[in-house]
Write a protein that holds these residues in place. Structure first.
Motif: not given
Length: 95
Positions: A57-70
């Motif tokens: 599963p995505l880490s918190a920083s990866e999830r945050e980056e994914l949301e920002q990129l979206r």
């Protein structure tokens, strides 16, 4: 009556890697190693499905980056759509 052949996991893994790594079609690899096409197809499918389950599963920083990129992707799409509309409008105004 035909006897059922059994294959070791190592043999199956090697056959699957022939398909996935070489990019050769399943039918071609199956013919070359003497295995039925459907059998090899099932091995490849099982390998792909098990690989999907193994993803972490995505880490918190990866999830945050994914949301920002979206969000950025959405904004850029809107800007591109606006630019198309402006270009169309200017093209209509030209004599």
């Amino acid at each position: 009556m035909a006897t059922r052949r059994r294959f070791t996991q190592e043999y199956k893994d090697n056959a699957v890697s022939l398909v996935l790594d070489s990019g050769r079609p399943i039918a071609e690899v199956a013919r070359s190693i003497g295995v039925h096409e459907m059998t090899l197809g099932k091995w490849v499918k099982k390998s792909k499905d098990s690989g999907r389950d193994a993803e972490e599963p995505l880490s918190a920083s990866e999830r945050e980056e994914l949301e920002q990129l979206r969000k950025e992707n959405s904004r850029l799409r809107m800007e591109a759509e606006f630019a198309k509309k402006v270009a169309t409008w200017f093209a209509k105004e030209q004599p």
